[in-house]
Design a protein around this motif. Sequence first.
Motif, PDB file in Angstrom:
ATOM      1  N   TYR A 285       1.028  -1.217   0.312  1.00  0.00           N
ATOM      2  CA  TYR A 285       0.472   0.050   0.043  1.00  0.00           C
ATOM      3  C   TYR A 285       1.050   1.087   0.241  1.00  0.00           C
ATOM      4  O   TYR A 285       2.484   1.057   1.021  1.00  0.00           O
ATOM      5  N   ALA A 286       0.235   2.423  -0.553  1.00  0.00           N
ATOM      6  CA  ALA A 286       1.045   3.400  -0.247  1.00  0.00           C
ATOM      7  C   ALA A 286      -0.366   4.832  -0.431  1.00  0.00           C
ATOM      8  O   ALA A 286      -1.159   4.937  -0.795  1.00  0.00           O
ATOM      9  N   ASP A 287      -0.075   5.680   0.476  1.00  0.00           N
ATOM     10  CA  ASP A 287      -1.077   6.803   0.579  1.00  0.00           C
ATOM     11  C   ASP A 287       0.002   8.161   0.248  1.00  0.00           C
ATOM     12  O   ASP A 287       1.054   8.203  -0.244  1.00  0.00           O
ATOM     13  N   TYR A 288      -0.842   8.804  -0.545  1.00  0.00           N
ATOM     14  CA  TYR A 288      -0.577   9.684  -0.934  1.00  0.00           C
ATOM     15  C   TYR A 288      -0.932  11.093  -1.762  1.00  0.00           C
ATOM     16  O   TYR A 288      -2.415  10.387  -0.927  1.00  0.00           O
ATOM     17  N   HIS A 289      -0.897  12.054  -2.824  1.00  0.00           N
ATOM     18  CA  HIS A 289      -1.663  12.765  -2.751  1.00  0.00           C
ATOM     19  C   HIS A 289      -1.622  13.193  -4.324  1.00  0.00           C
ATOM     20  O   HIS A 289      -0.848  13.587  -5.382  1.00  0.00           O
ATOM     21  N   PRO A 290      -3.188  12.783  -5.015  1.00  0.00           N
ATOM     22  CA  PRO A 290      -2.996  13.266  -6.654  1.00  0.00           C
ATOM     23  C   PRO A 290      -3.680  14.690  -6.382  1.00  0.00           C
ATOM     24  O   PRO A 290      -3.290  14.930  -5.879  1.00  0.00           O
ATOM     25  N   ALA A 291      -3.167  14.460  -7.805  1.00  0.00           N
ATOM     26  CA  ALA A 291      -3.298  16.461  -8.277  1.00  0.00           C
ATOM     27  C   ALA A 291      -4.820  16.897  -8.070  1.00  0.00           C
ATOM     28  O   ALA A 291      -4.433  17.890  -7.829  1.00  0.00           O
ATOM     29  N   SER A 292      -5.249  16.534  -8.035  1.00  0.00           N
ATOM     30  CA  SER A 292      -7.081  16.970  -7.509  1.00  0.00           C
ATOM     31  C   SER A 292      -6.706  17.356  -6.129  1.00  0.00           C
ATOM     32  O   SER A 292      -7.645  18.174  -5.470  1.00  0.00           O
ATOM     33  N   HIS A 293      -5.147  16.541  -5.152  1.00  0.00           N
ATOM     34  CA  HIS A 293      -5.439  17.586  -4.096  1.00  0.00           C
ATOM     35  C   HIS A 293      -5.070  18.991  -3.633  1.00  0.00           C
ATOM     36  O   HIS A 293      -4.383  19.117  -3.199  1.00  0.00           O
ATOM     37  N   PHE A 294      -3.756  19.471  -5.409  1.00  0.00           N
ATOM     38  CA  PHE A 294      -3.816  20.646  -5.298  1.00  0.00           C
ATOM     39  C   PHE A 294      -3.904  22.009  -4.649  1.00  0.00           C
ATOM     40  O   PHE A 294      -3.521  22.658  -3.383  1.00  0.00           O
ATOM     41  N   TRP A 295      -5.390  22.737  -5.004  1.00  0.00           N
ATOM     42  CA  TRP A 295      -6.285  24.058  -4.782  1.00  0.00           C
ATOM     43  C   TRP A 295      -6.823  23.254  -3.216  1.00  0.00           C
ATOM     44  O   TRP A 295      -6.432  23.932  -1.566  1.00  0.00           O
ATOM     45  N   PRO A 296      -6.709  21.639  -2.080  1.00  0.00           N
ATOM     46  CA  PRO A 296      -6.974  21.633  -1.270  1.00  0.00           C
ATOM     47  C   PRO A 296      -5.739  21.690  -0.030  1.00  0.00           C
ATOM     48  O   PRO A 296      -6.032  22.324   0.690  1.00  0.00           O
ATOM     49  N   LEU A 297      -4.657  21.536  -0.776  1.00  0.00           N
ATOM     50  CA  LEU A 297      -3.695  21.502   0.449  1.00  0.00           C
ATOM     51  C   LEU A 297      -3.236  23.139   0.180  1.00  0.00           C
ATOM     52  O   LEU A 297      -2.555  23.545   0.850  1.00  0.00           O
ATOM     53  N   GLN A 298      -3.272  23.463  -1.035  1.00  0.00           N
ATOM     54  CA  GLN A 298      -2.903  24.909  -1.403  1.00  0.00           C
ATOM     55  C   GLN A 298      -3.389  25.911  -0.436  1.00  0.00           C
ATOM     56  O   GLN A 298      -2.880  26.560   0.986  1.00  0.00           O
ATOM     57  N   LEU A 299      -4.933  25.477  -0.081  1.00  0.00           N
ATOM     58  CA  LEU A 299      -5.911  26.190   0.767  1.00  0.00           C
ATOM     59  C   LEU A 299      -5.136  25.641   2.345  1.00  0.00           C
ATOM     60  O   LEU A 299      -5.419  26.758   2.940  1.00  0.00           O
ATOM     61  N   VAL A 300      -4.933  24.877   3.059  1.00  0.00           N
ATOM     62  CA  VAL A 300      -4.961  24.723   3.987  1.00  0.00           C
ATOM     63  C   VAL A 300      -3.370  25.477   4.693  1.00  0.00           C
ATOM     64  O   VAL A 300      -3.111  25.830   5.910  1.00  0.00           O
ATOM     65  N   GLU A 301      -2.769  25.290   3.868  1.00  0.00           N
ATOM     66  CA  GLU A 301      -1.514  25.522   3.665  1.00  0.00           C
ATOM     67  C   GLU A 301      -1.289  26.833   4.046  1.00  0.00           C
ATOM     68  O   GLU A 301      -0.212  27.863   5.019  1.00  0.00           O
TER      69      GLU A 301
END
Length: 325
Positions: A285-301
């Motif tokens: 198994y591997a946890d990852y962030h797909p490209a669709s997570h770009f804006w959620p990660l941007q807004l969190v940071e």
Amino acid sequence: MTATTPAAAPAPATVRPAPTGRTVLRLHRGALIVWLVVVAAAAGSLLWAYGPGATEIYANWRRGCPDDIDACTWDTTINGYYRAVRLPELALSWLCLPVAAWAGAALTGREMENGTAKLAWTQSVSPARWLVGKLAVPAAVLTAGTTVLVLVHRLTFEANPFPVYLTWSEREVFVANGSVALALPLCALALGALTGLLLRRTLPALALGTAVTWGVVRLTALVTPDLWPWKTATASLESEWPATAGDVPFGDQGMLTDTGARIPYPNCGDDFEQCMADHHAVAFYADYHPASHFWPLQLVETGILLGVAAAAVATAFWLLRRRTA
């Protein structure tokens, strides 16, 4: 006798507040000129990469890989294009450090040390209004210039998908493509100004403001990926790696047991099958962030950085009010 009418006393002159916005720009015109030069140079570099540079590199790309993109070969022509994009990305990512140093040293620390701040407070400018001018004017200038660079970078990044870029999640690319680039200098400005008010010395405020800003930026970048839910990819034991869509940032990785528990990769040695059976492992198994997570990660940071900035500004006003009560 003619009665003498006493001359009317002149009306008291209205004391107008000093133009703190223009004063800040005039006092720090050197920093303003440097910032305008940086914005112009970085925007020009990105626009070259968007237009003439892209044309040249595209022709070179097609000569090197006319049929199979995975088998592309590149010559040194790509180096100029890479630098034209990479240098503005680095500038956007680390602009916060010189901003913190300048805010701590020149913006507040020096004026507290040499007494010009107290002099301004006696010239019809209240301490609170003085601090508002010190923060609002640089914040507006920094935000305007950074917004221009982010928009031009996104234009270049999306229009020319050459394999010269690192992934969307690579730190400098990630910052330059979104709202984090706007929040970084604002956070640095607030932290630098706070250290200047706190220490009231130029060089100590410069050092501490820069160090604190670097620590906040690094810590925020480390914790942000874990503040948005990861996606998990799995693969059978016969596969080499869980399949994901393109190059993505990875989190926790390991093995899944037959009960669904997660375990780290075991040290199996030569007998892989027996090792898997001993550990009851049935899949990778591997946890990852797909490209669709770009804006959620941007807004969190972005939210974390702006929250730190707001806390620093509130503390600065509280400290100033306490010292000037």
